[in-house]
Design an enzyme around this catalytic site. Structure first.
Site, PDB file in Angstrom:
ATOM      1  N   THR A  97       0.893  -1.227  -0.045  1.00 34.24           N
ATOM      2  CA  THR A  97      -0.049  -0.050   0.046  1.00 34.24           C
ATOM      3  C   THR A  97       1.033   1.329  -0.106  1.00 34.24           C
ATOM      4  O   THR A  97       1.481   1.554   1.017  1.00 34.24           O
ATOM      5  CB  THR A  97      -0.995   0.055   1.305  1.00 34.24           C
ATOM      6  OG1 THR A  97      -1.770  -1.115   1.260  1.00 34.24           O
ATOM      7  CG2 THR A  97      -1.916   1.272   1.174  1.00 34.24           C
ATOM      8  N   LYS A 172      -7.227   1.826  -2.938  1.00 33.99           N
ATOM      9  CA  LYS A 172      -6.781   1.091  -1.618  1.00 33.99           C
ATOM     10  C   LYS A 172      -6.770   2.597  -0.529  1.00 33.99           C
ATOM     11  O   LYS A 172      -7.253   1.947   0.555  1.00 33.99           O
ATOM     12  CB  LYS A 172      -5.428   0.463  -1.776  1.00 33.99           C
ATOM     13  CG  LYS A 172      -4.625   0.149  -0.607  1.00 33.99           C
ATOM     14  CD  LYS A 172      -5.495  -1.012   0.030  1.00 33.99           C
ATOM     15  CE  LYS A 172      -5.130  -1.274   1.455  1.00 33.99           C
ATOM     16  NZ  LYS A 172      -5.968  -2.250   2.219  1.00 33.99           N
ATOM     17  N   LYS A 240      -0.031   5.292   8.551  1.00 28.63           N
ATOM     18  CA  LYS A 240       0.699   5.586   7.038  1.00 28.63           C
ATOM     19  C   LYS A 240      -0.451   5.714   6.188  1.00 28.63           C
ATOM     20  O   LYS A 240      -0.317   6.848   4.950  1.00 28.63           O
ATOM     21  CB  LYS A 240       1.517   4.563   6.678  1.00 28.63           C
ATOM     22  CG  LYS A 240       2.286   4.555   5.268  1.00 28.63           C
ATOM     23  CD  LYS A 240       1.778   3.546   4.297  1.00 28.63           C
ATOM     24  CE  LYS A 240       1.630   1.976   4.619  1.00 28.63           C
ATOM     25  NZ  LYS A 240       1.123   1.065   3.947  1.00 28.63           N
TER      26      LYS A 240
HETATM   27  N1  NDP Z   1      -1.382  -6.496   7.707  1.00 25.29           N
HETATM   28  C1  NDP Z   1      -2.486  -6.225   6.826  1.00 25.29           C
HETATM   29  O1  NDP Z   1      -3.464  -6.311   7.279  1.00 25.29           O
HETATM   30  C2  NDP Z   1      -2.519  -5.581   5.583  1.00 25.29           C
HETATM   31  C3  NDP Z   1      -1.455  -4.593   5.015  1.00 25.29           C
HETATM   32  N2  NDP Z   1      -1.339  -3.909   3.777  1.00 25.29           N
HETATM   33  C4  NDP Z   1      -0.265  -3.415   3.386  1.00 25.29           C
HETATM   34  O2  NDP Z   1       0.689  -4.534   2.896  1.00 25.29           O
HETATM   35  C5  NDP Z   1       2.123  -3.969   3.203  1.00 25.29           C
HETATM   36  C6  NDP Z   1       2.771  -4.866   4.106  1.00 25.29           C
HETATM   37  O3  NDP Z   1       1.810  -4.957   5.396  1.00 25.29           O
HETATM   38  P1  NDP Z   1       2.472  -6.149   6.460  1.00 25.29           P
HETATM   39  O4  NDP Z   1       2.719  -7.445   5.714  1.00 25.29           O
HETATM   40  O5  NDP Z   1       1.086  -6.037   7.406  1.00 25.29           O
HETATM   41  O6  NDP Z   1       3.505  -5.578   7.139  1.00 25.29           O
HETATM   42  P2  NDP Z   1       4.653  -5.889   7.992  1.00 25.29           P
HETATM   43  O7  NDP Z   1       5.431  -4.956   8.671  1.00 25.29           O
HETATM   44  O8  NDP Z   1       4.492  -7.311   8.686  1.00 25.29           O
HETATM   45  O9  NDP Z   1       6.061  -6.342   6.877  1.00 25.29           O
HETATM   46  C7  NDP Z   1       6.704  -5.369   6.333  1.00 25.29           C
HETATM   47  C8  NDP Z   1       7.674  -5.914   5.122  1.00 25.29           C
HETATM   48  O10 NDP Z   1       8.428  -4.963   4.525  1.00 25.29           O
HETATM   49  C9  NDP Z   1       9.581  -5.254   4.662  1.00 25.29           C
HETATM   50  N3  NDP Z   1      10.470  -3.814   4.843  1.00 25.29           N
HETATM   51  C10 NDP Z   1      10.419  -2.949   5.582  1.00 25.29           C
HETATM   52  N4  NDP Z   1      11.038  -1.696   5.406  1.00 25.29           N
HETATM   53  C11 NDP Z   1      12.027  -2.434   4.345  1.00 25.29           C
HETATM   54  C12 NDP Z   1      13.018  -1.892   3.678  1.00 25.29           C
HETATM   55  N5  NDP Z   1      13.677  -0.458   3.880  1.00 25.29           N
HETATM   56  N6  NDP Z   1      13.680  -2.500   2.646  1.00 25.29           N
HETATM   57  C13 NDP Z   1      13.154  -3.937   2.368  1.00 25.29           C
HETATM   58  N7  NDP Z   1      12.154  -4.414   3.123  1.00 25.29           N
HETATM   59  C14 NDP Z   1      11.614  -3.728   3.925  1.00 25.29           C
HETATM   60  C15 NDP Z   1       9.877  -6.010   6.077  1.00 25.29           C
HETATM   61  O11 NDP Z   1      11.178  -6.775   6.047  1.00 25.29           O
HETATM   62  P3  NDP Z   1      11.882  -7.025   7.513  1.00 25.29           P
HETATM   63  O12 NDP Z   1      11.170  -8.349   7.822  1.00 25.29           O
HETATM   64  O13 NDP Z   1      13.197  -7.092   6.988  1.00 25.29           O
HETATM   65  O14 NDP Z   1      11.252  -5.921   8.532  1.00 25.29           O
HETATM   66  C16 NDP Z   1       8.805  -6.739   5.916  1.00 25.29           C
HETATM   67  O15 NDP Z   1       9.093  -7.919   4.986  1.00 25.29           O
HETATM   68  C17 NDP Z   1       1.920  -2.656   3.799  1.00 25.29           C
HETATM   69  O16 NDP Z   1       1.994  -1.691   2.759  1.00 25.29           O
HETATM   70  C18 NDP Z   1       0.449  -2.612   4.464  1.00 25.29           C
HETATM   71  O17 NDP Z   1      -0.093  -1.272   4.550  1.00 25.29           O
HETATM   72  C19 NDP Z   1      -2.566  -4.238   3.055  1.00 25.29           C
HETATM   73  C20 NDP Z   1      -3.659  -5.049   3.429  1.00 25.29           C
HETATM   74  C21 NDP Z   1      -3.710  -5.541   4.807  1.00 25.29           C
HETATM   75  O1  SSN Z   2      -4.858  -2.666   4.600  1.00 25.95           O
HETATM   76  C1  SSN Z   2      -5.084  -2.995   5.308  1.00 25.95           C
HETATM   77  C2  SSN Z   2      -6.430  -3.406   5.267  1.00 25.95           C
HETATM   78  C3  SSN Z   2      -7.106  -4.501   6.258  1.00 25.95           C
HETATM   79  C4  SSN Z   2      -8.445  -5.078   5.869  1.00 25.95           C
HETATM   80  O2  SSN Z   2      -8.752  -4.681   4.774  1.00 25.95           O
HETATM   81  O3  SSN Z   2      -9.067  -5.712   6.596  1.00 25.95           O
END
Ligand code: NDP
Ligand code: SSN
Length: 293
Positions: A97, A172, A240
């Protein structure tokens, strides 16, 4: 999707999605900044690569699921990043996102090297990702979208193709802006019910039978009452998204006082050290606003 799929970013969402792809018979090569997070995927049959560039070199299609715009930029533009190996015939799909501008800059860089680009952020959280029930909001190269559909069909219950790059990011952010505002209103309601002597569970039952019943209230209500904020969607990411949605409002001269107030509550929650908890932990910031104890 022929051949192996590359996957960059194994956080809450990336791990669940790539695990699901493996379960459905896709061959997947993974990379994560913290390399140890690849181990569990490797145990379940994934291959692992040392850098984003190595993933792209090996795979025709690479998917990314990263925390925010700086992370999305970093894996593409930094040393050993995606740009070093992307070329004609290879597709890059960013499911993170991010804002429209970030997505467009990444898309332009990929296409300038001859690659194909699709943004594909998702609605739905950890459990829908595990269960293949996400909603995919894709935009960009239509051919890549069509080629990715077999994988999207495994990840989600519905995919939308929204046209040019930026439209997926915008959709989104609008959805998450609404969700973040709703979470704040819900939280205030739970607190008002409690402080005025009503039973919280009865409030949840009443809500669930009426016109504003929704899966979020149903799922998060009981855990919020129990103060269980185990992260499915980390609060720092919701904040964010509020910030990026407010910037989109700014660009389009749309006044969003409700979203702005919700953003302040998420910021307050971050300042209380709640950023890594579930976004429903904003409940604690709403309960104890500035100055109160
Ligand atoms: N969780 C949710 O319910 C949802 C999340 N999203 C979106 O999806 C995305 C991921 O979310 P989520 O999985 O929850 O987040 P997490 O915080 O669990 O994971 C983030 C990921 O990004 C990596 N990362 C962070 N900074 C860097 C960097 N500088 N360089 C390389 N890798 C990096 C992390 O690596 P490392 O392991 O090394 O920290 C990790 O793999 C976000 O944009 C979020 O807004 C969308 C829908 C639902
Ligand atoms: O970006 C996160 C969305 C979470 C949700 O749709 O439940």
């Amino acid at each position: 999707m022929e051949g192996e799929i590359g996957f960059l970013g194994l956080g809450i969402m990336g791990k669940a999605i790539s695990m699901n792809l493996l379960r459905h018979g896709f061959k997947v090569t993974v990379w994560n900044r913290t390399i140890s997070r690849c181990d569990e995927l490797v145990e379940h049959g994934a291959s692992m690569a040392e850098t984003p560039a190595a993933v792209v070199k090996k795979c025709k299609y690479t998917i990314a699921m990263l925390s925010d715009p700086p992370a999305a930029f970093s894996v593409v533009f930094d040393k050993d990043g995606v740009l070093e190996q992307i070329c004609h015939g290879k597709g890059y799909i960013d499911m993170s996102t991010v804002d429209c501008d970030t997505s467009m800059k990444i898309g332009e860089a990929i296409t300038s090297k001859g690659g194909y680009f699709l943004e594909a952020p998702v609605s739905g959280s950890k459990k829908p990702a595990e269960d293949g029930q996400l909603v995919i909001l894709a935009a960009g190269e239509k051919t890549l979208y069509e080629e990715a559909l077999p994988a999207f069909d495994v990840m989600g219950k519905k995919s939308f193709f929204l046209g040019k790059v930026g439209n997926g990011a915008k959709m989104k952010l609008v959805v998450n802006m609404i969700m973040g505002s709703m979470m704040n209103a819900f939280s205030e309601g739970l607190i008002l019910a409690d402080k005025s002597g009503l039973n919280s569970q009865t409030l949840l039952d009443v809500l669930d039978l009426g016109a504003i019943a929704n899966p979020m209230f149903k799922m998060k209500g009981p855990t919020m009452i129990q103060k269980n904020y185990s992260p499915a969607f980390p609060l720092k990411h919701q904040q964010k998204d509020m910030r990026l949605a407010l910037a989109l409002g700014d660009e389009n001269s749309v006044s969003m006082p409700v979203a702005a107030a919700a953003n302040e509550a998420f910021k307050k929650a971050r300042s209380m050290g709640l950023g890594d908890l579930d976004f429903s932990a904003v409940h604690e910031a709403v309960k104890f606003p500035e100055g109160s104890s």
